[in-house]
Scaffold this active site. Structure first.
Site, mmCIF file in Angstrom:
data_model
loop_
_atom_site.group_PDB
_atom_site.id
_atom_site.type_symbol
_atom_site.label_atom_id
_atom_site.label_comp_id
_atom_site.label_asym_id
_atom_site.label_seq_id
_atom_site.Cartn_x
_atom_site.Cartn_y
_atom_site.Cartn_z
ATOM 1 N N GLU A 182 20.713 21.003 -21.390
ATOM 2 C CA GLU A 182 20.953 20.108 -20.712
ATOM 3 C C GLU A 182 20.789 18.672 -21.460
ATOM 4 O OE1 GLU A 182 19.154 23.053 -21.596
ATOM 5 O OE2 GLU A 182 18.450 24.144 -19.644
ATOM 6 N N PHE A 189 5.338 32.166 -17.715
ATOM 7 C CA PHE A 189 6.447 32.382 -18.258
ATOM 8 C C PHE A 189 6.708 30.282 -18.315
ATOM 9 C CE2 PHE A 189 10.711 33.153 -17.570
ATOM 10 C CZ PHE A 189 11.039 33.676 -19.381
ATOM 11 N N GLN A 190 8.089 30.146 -19.242
ATOM 12 C CA GLN A 190 8.544 28.540 -19.090
ATOM 13 C C GLN A 190 7.622 27.928 -18.792
ATOM 14 O OE1 GLN A 190 12.855 30.025 -17.499
ATOM 15 N NE2 GLN A 190 13.268 30.336 -19.325
ATOM 16 N N LYS A 223 7.651 24.973 -8.826
ATOM 17 C CA LYS A 223 8.521 25.800 -7.450
ATOM 18 C C LYS A 223 7.802 26.336 -6.028
ATOM 19 C CE LYS A 223 11.153 30.855 -8.150
ATOM 20 N NZ LYS A 223 11.328 31.861 -8.992
ATOM 21 N N MET A 234 27.343 8.382 -41.903
ATOM 22 C CA MET A 234 26.293 7.419 -42.112
ATOM 23 C C MET A 234 25.113 7.458 -43.483
ATOM 24 S SD MET A 234 26.430 4.520 -41.999
ATOM 25 C CE MET A 234 27.015 3.454 -40.535
#
Lengths: 178, 561
Positions: free
Chosen positions: B52, B114-115, B164, B469
């Site tokens: 993502e 959950f999540q 949802k 760097m």
């Protein structure tokens, strides 16, 4: 912390996300905060957030500009403590056996405090005023045995008198912003 | 005319209505109703990324290249948290990104489902605004508002968290009534006086400079800046995000300022008596120690965001406004002049650094060869680190807004996914993602995305076997203790082969042009590894917190501790 130098007054949309965002902007400045209070304003749908804090005039200017562009914030201004009237409310639960009722009542009268609730051996007293006044009241009650103190945090408005001119040492970050 | 649709369908319809064409995303449990509805929406092309973070960077790249809102989609929990780096990048670099995240159903919120994650709370400080959509009936208007906020004024990312059950909830959908009137800028400035004062300062200055930043690109003020510069002869400095706002080859172009700015650029700043800064924020990488920055200069600061004016440096005149509008007014107010003596002085500061590179494979040779092959329409997306500075300074950008990089946040792993977004915004022009071996390995999984989606992004990797760097800082400031900076790489040619794309390894300068030509001609993605010297440094360098007057121009002989 030491005395707050400024009262930040923010008019914001009456929702918890706007409040969270505005407080987040203040938190990011990493400055000492004395109190935060929020409640309805005179405008329907808008809340007034008041933060008593320590900052300097340049830091204040930067923070207000950040707040003014924050989604959900309608107005923001930072009043120097000298230019503001700030007051808060405290509720104090104190031990109040019958033998001290007279004494407690006298102290309450002295501070214009109100007896808002009472039970066996307990008084709940309400006092309003500047932070120092509330502290004095709490100190006066200490010897009776304070069970609990809840303070609202200060709310503030610009004082009625014309503002004190800026001290020559204060620096604004910009000379002209149009 | 209204119809009853699910929240997910309303979301799709409204995105189409807002002109969205591409979504970069990754499905998961809490966003599944949206993905279900997406199947009936051929107007929206979904690019399935491999992480993502890449979706957010790709949306950012698309937004920067197109000027339109870039959209990324993720599920709740880990999907949402993976977006964070990309949103923070877009926030720092003022890029209009709309993130849509699934959330657990409303009755589950706050119960550690959950999540479940509080993505609203997590992204509050790195978005312009975010919304937890409470009801499908609010969805269409919230999407419209979110897109408007992302694009309005100084652009930036916004996030829409959609539970949802709200995606499944039925509600009335009404198409947008009429074209949205652009909302007035909240602090509508009347800056005539500021412009007049700025013009007076420009007329009186002996050593003026124009410093232009990302705001010029966001406002599309290329022609105006050029006219202002040509009318006054003032040297033009482009900040890292201002690169490609002004043609590199223009005789009035001076270069990039700051930590890795050339000595003559920084010296000009230190000697200047007037700096007209347009659409930049005087970031610490530009100013070094602000107390010692441009000590002789008065500063005119033009920025879209009033909160930027006076934030980092003290300004004499601040003008809050759009770079193009204000520059047009400046052009009208400023009398033609020249800066010949000043230019003469600056030319005296210029010097050639004597650097030699193994087999001639220098950043300069690489940039020269890439430009020769890709021509003036090429977009170059860089990552973060040494290669970023080299390419920023050495690639002869012609295409306005042809340079895209993660400036403010400095997010390694940006280039490869962001280039996918740039490619979709400019499908007919070459797009090159240039990374170091560190940053490339952060998001190289996106090669699979390019292959699956047919995205013809060309990738070049500066491979020096180090996090270069950081190694350079270790060499200069940490007693050459190369702690945890050597980094192993896979065989990139074989890696390319594993993904089914052509790959090349370049070790000598003379191979550059042929390889770039072949890679550029490939119809799909291609990968070029550039095996450069291991311990090369980016010179000059202003030490962090140092003054622009004190550059490091050679590696310190004895290591300090």
């Amino acid at each position: 912390m030491a005395e707050p130098t400024h009262a930040l007054s923010v008019l914001l949309d009456d929702d918890v996300f706007a409040l969270n965002r505005a407080v987040g902007v203040v938190r990011r400045r990493n400055l000492p905060i004395a109190s935060i209070a929020v409640g309805p304003s005179h405008i329907p749908g808008a809340s007034r957030l008041t933060v008593m804090m320590q900052t300097d005039d340049a830091g204040a200017d930067r923070m207000v500009k950040q707040l003014q562009k924050t989604y959900g914030v309608r107005e923001a201004e930072l009043l120097r403590a000298a230019d503001a009237v700030a007051r808060e409310v405290a509720l104090v639960r104190v031990h109040a056996p019958a033998e001290v009722h007279q004494e407690l009542t006298e102290i309450a009268e002295l501070f214009k405090a109100e007896l808002v609730d009472e039970g066996p051996d307990v008084f709940v007293l309400q006092v309003a005023g500047a932070a120092w006044f509330i502290l004095s009241f709490i100190r006066a009650l200490e010897r009776f045995g304070i069970m609990e103190v809840a303070r609202s945090g200060a709310v503030a408005v610009r004082s009625a008198a014309p503002p004190v001119p800026s001290s020559p040492t204060s620096t604004s970050a910009t000379e002209t912003v149009l | 005319m209204s119809e009853t649709l699910s929240g997910a369908q309303i979301l799709c319809r409204t995105l189409v209505e807002e002109g969205v064409q591409y979504l970069f995303g990754y499905p998961g449990g809490a966003i599944m109703p949206f993905y279900h509805a997406l199947g009936d929406c051929p107007e929206l092309r979904h690019i399935l990324v491999r992480h993502e973070q890449a979706a957010a960077h790709a949306a950012d790249g698309y937004a920067r290249a197109s000027g339109r809102v870039g959209v990324c989609v993720a599920t709740s929990g880990p999907g949402a948290t993976n977006l964070v780096t990309g949103l923070a990048t877009a926030h720092m670099d003022s890029s209009p990104v709309l993130a849509i995240t699934g959330q657990v159903s409303r009755p589950m919120i706050g119960r550690d489902a959950f999540q479940e994650t509080d993505v609203i709370g997590i992204t509050l400080p790195i978005t312009k605004a975010n919304w937890l959509v409470q009801d499908a009936a609010e969805l269409a208007d919230t999407v419209r508002e979110a897109v408007a906020v992302a694009l309005d004024g100084r652009p930036g990312p916004v996030l829409l968290d959609v539970p949802k059950d709200v995606q499944n909830q039925k509600a009335e959908y009404r198409p947008k009534a009429a074209a949205r009137q652009p909302s007035p800028t909240p602090h509508a400035p009347s800056f005539a006086d500021g412009v007049a004062e700025a013009a007076r300062l420009i007329a009186a200055a002996q050593r003026p400079l124009l410093m232009v930043g990302h705001g010029v690109i966001l406002a599309g003020a290329y022609a105006e800046i050029r006219t202002l510069a040509e009318q006054t002869g003032i040297p033009v400095i482009t900040t890292l995000l201002g690169i490609s706002a002004f043609p590199e080859c223009h005789p009035l172009h001076l270069g990039m300022p700051g930590m890795h700015g050339e000595v003559h650029v920084n010296r000009a700043i230190q000697q200047a008596d007037l700096i007209v800064g347009i659409g930049l924020r005087f970031d610490d990488r530009v100013t070094g120690n602000t107390a010692a920055f441009a000590p002789r200069a008065r500063i005119v600061h033009v920025d879209r965001d009033p909160a930027e004016i006076g934030k980092n440096v003290k300004v004499t005149v601040g003008i809050a406004g759009d770079a193009r509008d204000v520059t047009r007014r400046l052009i009208e107010a400023v009398a033609p002049r020249r800066c010949d003596a000043w230019w003469e002085e600056i030319r005296g500061y210029m010097r050639v650094r004597d650097e030699s590179w193994r087999d001639g494979l220098s950043p300069e040779a690489i940039c020269r060869a890439l430009f020769a092959v890709t021509g003036e329409h090429c977009s170059v997306v860089t990552d973060v680190g040494q290669h970023q500075m080299w390419v920023a300074k050495l690639f002869p950008y012609r295409r306005p807004n042809g340079h895209v990089t993660s400036g403010g946040l400095g997010a390694m792993g940006f280039a490869v996914p962001a280039a996918m977004g740039v490619h979709l915004a400019r499908p007919d022009e070459p797009v090159w993602a240039i990374s170091g071996d560190g940053g490339f390995q952060m998001n190289m999984a996106e090669i699979a995305t390019m292959v699956q989606e047919g995205l013809a992004v060309k990738m070049a990797v500066f491979n020096n076997g180090y996090l270069g760097m950081v190694r350079q800082w270790q060499q200069f400031f940490h007693g050459k203790r190369y702690s945890c900076t050597p980094i192993w790489s896979p065989d990139y040619v074989k890696l390319a082969a594993a993904y089914g794309i052509p790959g090349w390894r370049v070790e000598r300068a003379r191979e550059l042009e042929e390889v770039f030509t072949e890679a550029n001609a490939v119809r799909g993605p291609a990968l070029v590894e550039l095996v450069i010297e291991q311990e090369a440094n980016v010179f000059p360098m202003i030490p962090p917190g140092g003054s622009l007057s004190e550059p490091i121009e050679t590696a310190p002989a004895a290591a300090a501790t």
